[in-house]
Design an enzyme around this catalytic site. Structure first.
Site, short mmCIF file in Angstrom:
data_model
loop_
_atom_site.label_atom_id
_atom_site.label_comp_id
_atom_site.label_asym_id
_atom_site.label_seq_id
_atom_site.Cartn_x
_atom_site.Cartn_y
_atom_site.Cartn_z
N CYS A 24 16.71 14.66 62.48
CA CYS A 24 18.02 13.76 62.80
C CYS A 24 18.77 13.48 61.63
CB CYS A 24 17.65 12.27 63.41
SG CYS A 24 16.65 11.39 62.40
N CYS A 27 17.10 11.58 58.76
CA CYS A 27 16.06 12.46 58.04
C CYS A 27 16.57 12.93 56.96
CB CYS A 27 15.31 13.54 59.00
SG CYS A 27 14.52 12.82 60.32
N ASP A 426 51.06 35.16 46.79
CA ASP A 426 51.28 36.02 45.52
C ASP A 426 51.98 37.28 46.29
OD1 ASP A 426 50.98 37.47 43.22
OD2 ASP A 426 49.33 38.56 44.42
N ASP A 625 45.55 37.78 44.75
CA ASP A 625 44.70 38.79 44.52
C ASP A 625 44.22 39.15 42.90
OD1 ASP A 625 47.22 40.04 43.97
OD2 ASP A 625 46.27 41.75 43.98
N ASP A 629 46.60 35.44 39.31
CA ASP A 629 46.51 34.40 40.46
C ASP A 629 45.31 33.47 40.28
OD1 ASP A 629 48.71 35.61 41.73
OD2 ASP A 629 47.31 36.92 42.33
P1 ADP Z 1 52.46 39.26 40.70
O1 ADP Z 1 52.66 37.59 40.83
O2 ADP Z 1 53.67 39.67 41.92
O3 ADP Z 1 51.15 39.85 41.17
P2 ADP Z 1 52.14 39.59 38.07
O4 ADP Z 1 52.08 38.19 37.65
O5 ADP Z 1 50.78 40.19 38.14
O6 ADP Z 1 52.81 39.85 39.41
O7 ADP Z 1 53.06 40.63 36.99
C1 ADP Z 1 54.24 39.90 36.70
C2 ADP Z 1 54.96 40.91 35.88
O8 ADP Z 1 54.36 40.92 34.63
C3 ADP Z 1 55.07 42.23 36.38
O9 ADP Z 1 56.14 42.40 37.37
C4 ADP Z 1 55.37 43.30 35.21
O10 ADP Z 1 56.62 43.23 34.67
C5 ADP Z 1 54.47 42.35 34.12
N1 ADP Z 1 53.04 43.07 34.13
C6 ADP Z 1 52.05 42.46 34.60
N2 ADP Z 1 50.80 43.14 34.31
C7 ADP Z 1 51.42 44.46 33.78
C8 ADP Z 1 50.63 45.64 33.55
N3 ADP Z 1 49.36 45.87 33.52
N4 ADP Z 1 51.87 46.73 32.95
C9 ADP Z 1 52.78 46.23 32.76
N5 ADP Z 1 53.59 45.15 33.18
C10 ADP Z 1 52.85 44.33 33.82
MG MG Z 2 49.05 39.93 42.46
#
Ligand code: ADP
Ligand code: MG
Length: 732
Positions: A24, A27, A426, A625, A629
């Site tokens: 229960c 416990c 996102d 993802d 994020d």
């Molecule tokens: P989201 O929030 O849509 O997933 P991100 O926050 O990952 O996008 O990226 C925001 C911006 O930063 C992108 O639109 C790009 O302009 C730049 N960016 C992020 N990572 C990269 C990368 N590896 N190479 C080039 N630009 C990047």
């Molecule tokens: Mg993303």
């Protein structure tokens, strides 16, 4: 984030104990309290549905024997764990023993009840026969209850449910015996004692079976991996036990067979149903180089593949381990039940005693008449159903989720998810495919497109961002890439690296500006034009000079708009959070049917947007993802990670979708709602059961045998109600 990391650094050992004798909610409370009293124990969570205790302790201060000792001190015993097979075996034997016990008790109880009903006050010999029959049931078949009830009293100086049953049935038997020997023999209750025990045994039998069925949700997952596979070695193909397979072994899978271990296709092609992983039942084509996952179903074709992960290392095994971990934890909603249960047993003892005292002393009833209601109180009062209400539902709910590609970290995540009022999504990789492809390139006068691509792609090689991968993939189609050094990822902004001794930056305008690069106005105009048609334009700078633009386009997932509409339909406010530019974000948002957007935000910006909504009173869910994020997923009340996402995103999220379909979020939320609905029903019935049962019993309106019956049924009802979750319909 920081505190979490710090906590993880503290050296802690975690163990799982299997405990016998818990029946229960009281416990549970008692074992937890005893565990927490041990110096060095940091966390103790006991689960009545699984009979397990999860204990986290500092190995410098506490040890396994001390922890086990605490369980014994609380009045229960620890079952030493054996290997899985032996354990399965023992469980089956246990259920069988329970059945035998109940049938035995029943065989003796039936004549007992018949004699008591029809031959009462007939020849004295029947009374003696009854005394004997009853003794066999109570002390023979009920010896387990007596032993554990006595142990709790004698060793731990406490009372458990078994102690209450022992007191109730024992009182009925011994008083009757006293009456038989010294009294008038007009009031004998041998059948009461016997029937109580028989019904309690029945209740435990049914409860055990129902619990087993709840646990089977997980076993059915484990059963997805076939026990026998086909191994291929120098002298041909042989059947081999799955357990004997090691990474590196070559295996063959034929049409209609399930894949045994995680692996990589060496030759051949096949189409695999990966619904278990992704919730998506359209078969996926696999050819040389593709990965296979243990437990998925090969629909057609035959391939040779090499094992890459076996046993506990497979995706399937890790998924099961995660679900089991979720089931060992506790949902916040259970705290109330636990609090109530803590004071329950003592309160019941006092109520029973008072019932007897008031009737015997104040109302001047006979000892036996006064005792019957007290016995009924003892028997009906056990908060079994209360203890099972939450954990069984969590168990079936998380298991059901795992079967449909929804991995729930723990009871808390499952409970929180249904409270969400605002869901932030996102963009890249969540609403969109996250598989962008390079569409346009523009160069400044000193550079040509090939150079731009080679430098940009080389710098992106270390990136796991979909944008980076798109550039690398595009470049590799035409040219090999040079090595890059000093790679650095700037989440939400871009990357930097040293390529052929030149400092290369790829990213958004802000990042380049911050690094001191000069961006010509014509470049910025070009970018804007690209963004207004939904493309993501990235700047490449080489040695501080802007060399050009690489633009990629990502397509919105087919199902995203449908998912957004469904989420809005269940009353959620939807918003989009993205690091991408406002223009590109708008383009996608419109297609997905989202109005509220926050664009151009860095990882911290996403987290503070979440915090901002929270301060306005929203319960925020975040779906993401990426690495970018992770902060927001942590900040949100519920973090939901897409299956394709970065490891860190999945680590911090409370819920992880196996697939990449946003509709999985709708399923997850509706599963959470369904589970909580079942839990609330369970708690309501369990509370109502005790709240009406105890007063009725004390007033003498409840025959002790009926009390035992009701008691047995209440737990069974609760567990069966939880089992309904196995069949709950999810929207997609
Ligand atoms: P989201 O929030 O849509 O997933 P991100 O926050 O990952 O996008 O990226 C925001 C911006 O930063 C992108 O639109 C790009 O302009 C730049 N960016 C992020 N990572 C990269 C990368 N590896 N190479 C080039 N630009 C990047
Ligand atoms: Mg993303």
């Amino acid at each position: 984030m920081e505190t979490q990391v710090r906590e993880k650094n503290i050296k802690a050992s975690e163990i799982d104990l299997e405990i016998a004798g818990m029946h229960c909610a009281s416990c549970v409370a008692r074992v937890e309290r005893s565990l927490r009293k041990v110096a060095g124990v940091q966390e103790a969570a006991v689960n009545l549905a699984t009979n397990h205790a999860h204990v986290k302790y500092d190995p410098m201060l506490a040890s396994y024997p001390q922890v086990a000792e605490a369980v014994i001190r609380a009045g229960y015993s620890v079952i030493e764990s054996e290997d899985e097979e032996a354990e399965e075996h023992k469980k089956a034997a246990n259920t069988h023993a329970q059945l035998v016990r109940f049938i035995g008790a029943l065989v003796f109880s039936v004549p007992l009840a018949v004699f008591a009903m029809f031959w009462r006050n007939h020849p004295e010999v029947f009374d003696w026969v009854n005394a004997l029959l009853s003794a066999v049931v109570v002390f023979g078949f009920g010896d387990g209850i007596y032993r554990s009830g006595w142990r709790a009293f004698a060793v731990a100086r406490t009372a458990t449910m078994d102690t209450l049953i022992m007191l109730g049935s024992g009182a009925a038997w011994f008083f009757s015996m006293y009456e038989l020997v010294f009294g008038s023999r007009s009031q004998l209750y041998f059948e009461t004692a016997g029937v109580i025990i028989t019904l309690i045994l029945l209740g435990r039998l049914l409860e055990g079976r129902a619990k087993q069925r709840a646990a089977d949700t997980i076993h059915s997952l484990a059963a997805l991996a076939p026990p026998v596979v086909t191994r291929v070695d120098n002298d041909g193909e042989h059947e081999a036990a799955l357990k004997s397979i090691k990474p590196g072994d070559s295996l063959r899978v034929r049409p209609g067979e399930r894949i045994g271990v995680d692996g990589i296709v060496l030759s051949g092609t096949c189409a695999v149903d990966e619904a278990m992983l992704t919730g998506e039942s359209v078969p996926v084509e696999k050819t040389a180089g593709d990965t296979l996952t243990s437990g998925t179903l090969n629909k057609s074709g035959s391939v040779l593949y090499r094992a890459t992960a076996t046993g506990k290392a497979t995706v399937l095994a890790r998924m099961i381990a995660q679900v089991e971990e979720a089931q060992s934890g506790k949902a916040p909603i259970q705290r109330l039940a636990d609090k109530v249960s803590e004071v329950f047993v003592p309160a019941v003892l006092i109520t029973a005693l008072l019932t007897f005292a008031i009737r015997f002393i104040l109302l001047r009833e006979g000892a036996i008449e006064a005792m019957l209601p007290a016995i009924a109180v003892l028997v009906i009062a056990c908060p079994c159903a209360l203890g099972l209400a939450t954990p069984t539902a969590i168990m079936v709910g998380t298991g059901r989720g795992a079967g449909s590609g929804i991995l729930i970290r723990n009871g808390e995540a499952l409970e929180q998810a249904q409270k969400i009022t605002l869901l932030a999504l996102d963009k890249t990789g969540t609403i969109t495919e996250g598989r962008p492809v390079v569409t346009d390139m523009f160069t400044a006068s000193d550079w040509n497109k090939d150079e731009l691509l080679v430098y940009g792609a080389a710098a992106e090689r270390g990136s796991e961002h979909p944008l980076g991968r798109a550039i690398v993939e595009h470049a590799l189609q035409t040219t090999p890439l040079p090595e890059a050094e000093e790679f650095a990822n700037h989440p939400g902004a871009g990357v930097s690296a040293l390529v052929k001794d030149r400092r290369v930056l790829v990213g958004n305008a802000d990042m380049l500006k911050a690094a001191g690069a000069v961006i010509e106005p014509s470049m910025l105009r070009q970018m804007e034009a690209l963004e207004s048609v939904g493309k993501t334009a990235m700047l490449v700078s080489i040695d501080g000079q802007t060399a050009g633009i690489i633009a990629v386009a990502d397509t919105i997932r087919e199902t995203s708009a449908e998912a957004v509409a469904a989420l809005r339909n269940i009353g959620l406010k939807i918003a989009m959070l993205t690091g991408d530019s406002e223009k590109a974000a708008r383009f996608i948002a419109e297609k997905a049917g989202i109005v509220e957007i926050a664009a151009g935000v860095k990882p911290e910006g996403k987290a503070s947007a979440v915090r901002n909504w929270q301060s306005k009173g929203y319960v925020v869910g975040m779906v993401g993802d990426g690495v970018n994020d992770a902060l927001a997923l942590t900040q949100a009340d519920t973090g939901i990670a897409m299956g394709s996402g970065a490891d860190i995103a999945r680590e911090v999220a409370g819920i992880t979708l196996a697939g990449t379909d946003l509709r999985g979020v709708v399923n997850a939320l509706s599963l959470s709602r369904a589970t909580m609905r079942i839990i609330r029903q369970n708690l309501f019935w369990a509370f109502a059961f005790n709240a009406t049962g105890i007063p009725l019993a004390a007033m003498g309106k409840l025959n002790p045998m009926l009390a035992a019956f009701a008691m047995a049924m209440s737990s069974v009802t609760v567990v069966s109600n939880s089992l309904r979750l196995q069949r709950v319909r999810l929207p997609f």
